[in-house]
Design a protein around this motif. Sequence first.
Motif, PDB file in Angstrom:
ATOM      1  N   VAL A 199     110.907  74.507  46.581  1.00  0.00           N
ATOM      2  CA  VAL A 199     110.855  74.500  48.037  1.00  0.00           C
ATOM      3  C   VAL A 199     109.406  74.516  48.502  1.00  0.00           C
ATOM      4  CG1 VAL A 199     111.592  75.643  50.155  1.00  0.00           C
ATOM      5  CG2 VAL A 199     113.041  75.741  48.124  1.00  0.00           C
ATOM      6  N   ALA A 200     109.035  73.505  49.275  1.00  0.00           N
ATOM      7  CA  ALA A 200     107.697  73.440  49.859  1.00  0.00           C
ATOM      8  C   ALA A 200     107.724  74.090  51.240  1.00  0.00           C
ATOM      9  CB  ALA A 200     107.240  71.995  49.963  1.00  0.00           C
ATOM     10  N   VAL A 201     106.784  74.992  51.476  1.00  0.00           N
ATOM     11  CA  VAL A 201     106.684  75.700  52.750  1.00  0.00           C
ATOM     12  C   VAL A 201     105.223  75.697  53.186  1.00  0.00           C
ATOM     13  CG1 VAL A 201     108.681  77.163  52.273  1.00  0.00           C
ATOM     14  CG2 VAL A 201     106.396  77.936  51.602  1.00  0.00           C
ATOM     15  N   PRO A 202     104.933  75.936  54.466  1.00  0.00           N
ATOM     16  CA  PRO A 202     103.542  75.927  54.924  1.00  0.00           C
ATOM     17  C   PRO A 202     102.666  76.897  54.129  1.00  0.00           C
ATOM     18  CG  PRO A 202     105.028  75.890  56.793  1.00  0.00           C
ATOM     19  CD  PRO A 202     105.882  76.118  55.579  1.00  0.00           C
ATOM     20  N   ASN A 203     101.436  76.490  53.907  1.00  0.00           N
ATOM     21  CA  ASN A 203     100.482  77.345  53.198  1.00  0.00           C
ATOM     22  C   ASN A 203     100.403  78.710  53.878  1.00  0.00           C
ATOM     23  OD1 ASN A 203      99.926  75.200  51.518  1.00  0.00           O
ATOM     24  ND2 ASN A 203      98.035  74.614  52.577  1.00  0.00           N
ATOM     25  N   GLY A 204     100.302  79.756  53.063  1.00  0.00           N
ATOM     26  CA  GLY A 204     100.269  81.116  53.576  1.00  0.00           C
ATOM     27  C   GLY A 204     101.621  81.796  53.534  1.00  0.00           C
ATOM     28  N   LEU A 205     102.666  80.997  53.291  1.00  0.00           N
ATOM     29  CA  LEU A 205     104.010  81.554  53.132  1.00  0.00           C
ATOM     30  C   LEU A 205     104.456  81.377  51.686  1.00  0.00           C
ATOM     31  CD1 LEU A 205     105.763  80.154  56.343  1.00  0.00           C
ATOM     32  CD2 LEU A 205     104.746  82.424  56.029  1.00  0.00           C
TER      33      LEU A 205
END
Length: 538
Positions: A182-188
């Motif tokens: 799962v790709a999520v925004p950087n920092g998460l």
Amino acid sequence: MKNILYISLFLLGLQQVSAQHFTRKDTLQGGLRHERTSFDVQRYDLNIKINPEERTIIGYNDITFKIAEPTKKIQIDLFDNMKVDSIVFNMKKLQYKRDHHAVFINFNEMMQPGTEGKIRFYYSGKPLVARNAPWDGGFVFKKDTQDKPWIGVAVQGTGASLWYPVKDSQSDEPDFGSSVKVAVPNGLMNVSNGRFLGSEDLKNGYTRWDWEVKSPINTYNITVNIADYVHIHDTYKGLDLDYYVLRANEEKARKHFEADVKPMMDCFQSKFGTYPFKEDGYKLVETPYLGMEHQSAVAYGNKYMKGYLGNDLSFTGVGLAFDYITIHETGHEWFGNSVTSKDIADMWIHEGFTTYSETVFIECTQGYEKAMKYINGQRLNVQNDKPIIGAYGVNNEGSGDMYYKGSLMLNTLRHVLNEDEKWWALILKYSETYRHQIIDTETVVDFFNKESGLNLTPIFNQYLRYKNIPVLEVRQHKKNVQIRWKTDVANFEMPVEYTLDGFVSRINATNNWQSLPKKTNLDKVAFNKTKMFFSISK
């Protein structure tokens, strides 16, 4: 008032089932037609990107399968609000037709038994958002105290196809595990089931988090959890314990989980056998909803409180000694995740045994008397509104009584057997015999009959297939006290314990009137309802 409100939500929300009116949509989701039974899922490999701001998913699921029966068409499920972008097999796009949430996929030739293959199912869209997770299925999009995205999903009963393409039936689990990327925004961070394999910065503002499950897994248990998590790692007697919690809750979580998790593992492993997913590890993941039994990634949202959000669902005070969500949802690792019902009509196999695991934990940590006080307090939650077993083949759960009435039925069976050593051996053997297996009610009943040496079928049938519990009818007949069972089931037999003149005795009651061995007056006899679940009519 809060206690009553919480229990009403808990029972009614988990069992929102309409009257016995079913549609084609229900049969497509719950039935086992040829397009489902003709192939066996070997593995899922999910690779998606989740955009928290747009609340969208885009990506694909690689579905590895093995043909079981000759077929040219198979059914994969995806909610109709989600878009099918394309379906690829052997480098070629396949034709498909949608029917409600079902996607019927046509191969270009007849597929023969033994054939193995893989389709790549590309999809995208905005998944349904839950109104009140986990009682209704869907995604939860919230923010933490630092105003960062905090996202979870819970789809038990509603269906895993709410958010990814899958054979959405409990009758088939991937034999060789699954992966969730799962790709999520950087920092998460995204936390899913199984072991963490690593992360990769995709250089587009997103980081992909890769997880691998080696064990078979229920499709509704596959999950995503997205937040600014802190990872706490521990081990206990060879088992990895991992906790993923919001950054602000790290210190609180360390202390809180220490109190229950290790004693729980000691208890459950002694009574139910080795933790069923040791190779995938054990995790608690903080979620923006109350909880769910996501295999090897148990969703935790009880706000680090004892009881059920600080309340005791047994009304006895005993339930305030432990964190309800930690104990109940982890109990599902044995009952529901390891031992799974083929059809959700038999969900009591999950919920009855798991609710009973709460009482088992209390007995392990506080003793038999407190355990009996707790389970008998739960009588107040039983509605006796309809049968525990639902309708088969139409994605229909039965009564919410599958929780407390199911647990009280098991406690009744324990005392029918009346040999604790034999009872605990039976429960352990049941858990180990059907470890990582998919079963039905008949399988459970046959097992209990064989291992107990008793005919328990009428007892199971009365509690599971009818809304009423057994009624012990009692009357004074001349100088004798007489009793009989009033039941929906014919030829019902179950012992009952009573006290007379300071002595405790036991008699096997049937549907026919019989006298207690000693002549006496009715007001001198007290029948014990703490060991078995029934009512009395005089």
